[in-house]
Design a protein around this motif. Structure first.
Motif, PDB file in Angstrom:
ATOM      1  N   GLN B 245      83.972  -1.630  67.921  1.00 37.54           N
ATOM      2  CA  GLN B 245      84.986  -2.536  68.478  1.00 37.54           C
ATOM      3  C   GLN B 245      85.043  -3.840  67.689  1.00 37.54           C
ATOM      4  O   GLN B 245      85.105  -4.937  68.244  1.00 37.54           O
ATOM      5  CB  GLN B 245      84.699  -2.794  69.964  1.00 37.54           C
ATOM      6  N   GLY B 246      84.963  -3.688  66.384  1.00 37.68           N
ATOM      7  CA  GLY B 246      85.147  -4.828  65.490  1.00 37.68           C
ATOM      8  C   GLY B 246      83.894  -5.601  65.116  1.00 37.68           C
ATOM      9  O   GLY B 246      83.922  -6.453  64.225  1.00 37.68           O
ATOM     10  N   ASP B 247      82.790  -5.311  65.778  1.00 36.92           N
ATOM     11  CA  ASP B 247      81.560  -6.054  65.488  1.00 36.92           C
ATOM     12  C   ASP B 247      80.515  -5.156  64.816  1.00 36.92           C
ATOM     13  O   ASP B 247      80.363  -3.994  65.205  1.00 36.92           O
ATOM     14  CB  ASP B 247      80.956  -6.611  66.780  1.00 36.92           C
ATOM     15  N   ALA B 248      79.812  -5.737  63.853  1.00 36.10           N
ATOM     16  CA  ALA B 248      78.704  -4.998  63.229  1.00 36.10           C
ATOM     17  C   ALA B 248      77.573  -4.898  64.243  1.00 36.10           C
ATOM     18  O   ALA B 248      77.116  -5.908  64.782  1.00 36.10           O
ATOM     19  CB  ALA B 248      78.241  -5.726  61.975  1.00 36.10           C
ATOM     20  N   ILE B 249      77.159  -3.678  64.506  1.00 38.21           N
ATOM     21  CA  ILE B 249      76.133  -3.505  65.549  1.00 38.21           C
ATOM     22  C   ILE B 249      74.870  -2.802  65.046  1.00 38.21           C
ATOM     23  O   ILE B 249      73.845  -2.825  65.720  1.00 38.21           O
ATOM     24  CB  ILE B 249      76.680  -2.689  66.739  1.00 38.21           C
ATOM     25  N   ALA B 250      74.969  -2.168  63.889  1.00 35.53           N
ATOM     26  CA  ALA B 250      73.792  -1.422  63.436  1.00 35.53           C
ATOM     27  C   ALA B 250      73.843  -1.219  61.930  1.00 35.53           C
ATOM     28  O   ALA B 250      74.908  -1.272  61.312  1.00 35.53           O
ATOM     29  CB  ALA B 250      73.721  -0.063  64.133  1.00 35.53           C
ATOM     30  N   THR B 269      71.916  -4.431  66.830  1.00 39.12           N
ATOM     31  CA  THR B 269      71.966  -5.773  67.409  1.00 39.12           C
ATOM     32  C   THR B 269      71.799  -5.674  68.926  1.00 39.12           C
ATOM     33  O   THR B 269      71.883  -4.595  69.513  1.00 39.12           O
ATOM     34  CB  THR B 269      73.321  -6.454  67.107  1.00 39.12           C
ATOM     35  N   ALA B 270      71.596  -6.825  69.529  1.00 37.54           N
ATOM     36  CA  ALA B 270      71.428  -6.847  70.982  1.00 37.54           C
ATOM     37  C   ALA B 270      72.710  -6.424  71.689  1.00 37.54           C
ATOM     38  O   ALA B 270      72.679  -5.956  72.826  1.00 37.54           O
ATOM     39  CB  ALA B 270      71.012  -8.248  71.430  1.00 37.54           C
ATOM     40  N   ASP B 271      73.846  -6.586  70.984  1.00 34.53           N
ATOM     41  CA  ASP B 271      75.136  -6.252  71.604  1.00 34.53           C
ATOM     42  C   ASP B 271      75.496  -4.782  71.466  1.00 34.53           C
ATOM     43  O   ASP B 271      76.538  -4.354  71.973  1.00 34.53           O
ATOM     44  CB  ASP B 271      76.259  -7.080  70.946  1.00 34.53           C
ATOM     45  N   ALA B 272      74.675  -4.019  70.795  1.00 31.02           N
ATOM     46  CA  ALA B 272      75.019  -2.613  70.544  1.00 31.02           C
ATOM     47  C   ALA B 272      75.092  -1.846  71.861  1.00 31.02           C
ATOM     48  O   ALA B 272      74.276  -2.070  72.765  1.00 31.02           O
ATOM     49  CB  ALA B 272      73.975  -1.984  69.638  1.00 31.02           C
ATOM     50  N   PRO B 273      76.081  -0.945  71.990  1.00 34.55           N
ATOM     51  CA  PRO B 273      76.169  -0.165  73.235  1.00 34.55           C
ATOM     52  C   PRO B 273      74.988   0.792  73.340  1.00 34.55           C
ATOM     53  O   PRO B 273      74.397   1.179  72.326  1.00 34.55           O
ATOM     54  CB  PRO B 273      77.486   0.604  73.057  1.00 34.55           C
ATOM     55  N   HIS B 274      74.656   1.122  74.541  1.00 32.59           N
ATOM     56  CA  HIS B 274      73.547   2.060  74.748  1.00 32.59           C
ATOM     57  C   HIS B 274      74.044   3.483  74.525  1.00 32.59           C
ATOM     58  O   HIS B 274      74.157   4.277  75.452  1.00 32.59           O
ATOM     59  CB  HIS B 274      72.950   1.873  76.145  1.00 32.59           C
ATOM     60  N   ARG B 275      74.368   3.758  73.301  1.00 33.59           N
ATOM     61  CA  ARG B 275      74.861   5.076  72.919  1.00 33.59           C
ATOM     62  C   ARG B 275      74.088   5.558  71.694  1.00 33.59           C
ATOM     63  O   ARG B 275      73.431   4.778  71.013  1.00 33.59           O
ATOM     64  CB  ARG B 275      76.373   5.015  72.584  1.00 33.59           C
TER      65      ARG B 275
END
Lengths: 65, 282
Positions: B245-250, B269-275
């Motif tokens: 969703q537009g943000d670097a998460i991993a 990142t802390a914002d990463a979805p639990h998926r």
């Protein structure tokens, strides 16, 4: 003493021309759900206490642990 | 005729290259010749603390075994054996394995065991850290030596994926549950690969900190002196970044030698979805 048999592997005879290998299931290569082959490897750590003792030779007692 | 060749020998680079090309596991972190002009491995500032004692066992003018090995001293003057902060490791010429009657002879095993024993006694190492890749299902003869001396073994699992298979064949071999996790990643993550070809462009962008933190994490996690950024810049590593969703998460870091690729580490990142993010990234 730990040895190969405990780890599920064959000890091999250096005088034998046969290749060393594993027979224990712990080291078998199996298909895995991720689509690859599961492979086992070993990490070993050896602490040589004899050499530790040697390193302290000549140090005053107060410097010893 | 069996012999040992060490790094100081002028024949070492050619034999090492031959072995590297025939080692079935081909770990890029081990099979590079340190200090060579083409080496992708840059060492951190502590390089001088390590003495490269790598060696090869040669039989009938071909390498049978190779051993990546360094010694270094700790703050108290104690000597330790490993490989530039990682475990020492051996490599096997798979040609020798496939044709054991050719040159994979007990003398080679004996010589390998004798040499490592001699080295341990010569440097009076306080500790030895060793990784046995169990190449071709064969336990390294060095493992035998270490176990007999009381080394503590830890079993590790690794996955081998044959990337020469077609994408269809790879997909078919994956279990249904894993396949679903991968498909989630494909549908929801935007993946970008950072490699030698585009890393310069990434420097200076807002993602720079993200890249640096990934490389720092790899260095911290493995506590070695290999320069992962140098590997990346020289084309022997790549970083996969996942945007959600537009943000670097991993991100996930891989090293390779153009034949074999190793997944090293990943972080989210802390914002990463639990998926299941990593399944799709790999």
């Amino acid at each position: 003493m730990l040895h190969g048999k405990r780890l599920g592997c064959d000890r091999f005879d250096l005088a034998s021309p046969a290749l060393p290998g594993f027979s224990g299931s712990e080291f078998s290569i199996d298909a895995d759900g991720f689509g690859g082959m599961s492979h086992t490897r070993l990490k070993l750590r050896l602490i040589q206490l004899g050499f530790f003792a040697e390193a302290f030779v000549g140090l005053p007692d107060s410097a010893r642990l | 005729m069996h012999s040992i060749i060490e790094t100081s020998d002028s024949a070492f680079p050619a034999f090492w290259k031959e072995l590297a090309e025939n080692d079935p596991l081909q770990n890029p972190l081990y099979l590079q010749q340190q200090g060579a002009a083409s080496s992708p491995v840059d060492l951190a500032t502590t390089e001088s603390e390590f003495e490269d004692r790598s060696f090869l066992i040669i039989a009938r003018d071909a390498p049978v075994f190779g051993c990546s090995l360094t010694t270094h001293k700790d703050d108290r003057g104690g000597t330790h054996m490993g490989y530039f902060g990682m475990e020492a490791s051996t490599h096997v010429n798979c040609t020798a394995i496939a044709n054991p009657s050719n040159n994979f002879e007990p003398q080679s095993i004996c010589l390998l065991q004798e040499h490592i024993t001699r080295l341990m006694e010569e440097v009076k190492s306080h500790s030895v850290d060793y990784l046995d890749p169990v190449s071709c299902g064969v336990m390294s003869p060095i493992t035998q030596v270490l176990l007999e001396r009381g080394a503590t073994p830890t079993v590790q699992k690794a996955q081998l994926i044959d990337l020469s298979l077609s994408e269809h064949a790879l997909d078919r071999n994956i279990s249904k549950s894993y396949r679903g996790l991968i498909h989630w990643g494909r549908r929801n993550l935007q993946l970008k690969t950072l490699s030698a070809s585009n890393i310069e462009l990434s420097r200076g962008e807002s993602t720079d900190g993200f890249l640096q933190s990934a490389l720092n994490l790899a260095s911290q996690r493995f506590e070695n002196c290999l320069g992962y950024e140098a590997l990346l810049r020289k084309g022997n590593a790549f970083l996969v970044r996942a945007n959600y969703q537009g943000d670097a998460i991993a991100n996930a870091l891989f090293v390779h030698n153009h034949k074999t690729c190793h997944y090293l580490t990943a972080s989210t990142t802390a914002d990463a979805p639990h998926r299941p993010i990593l399944h799709g990234m790999i």
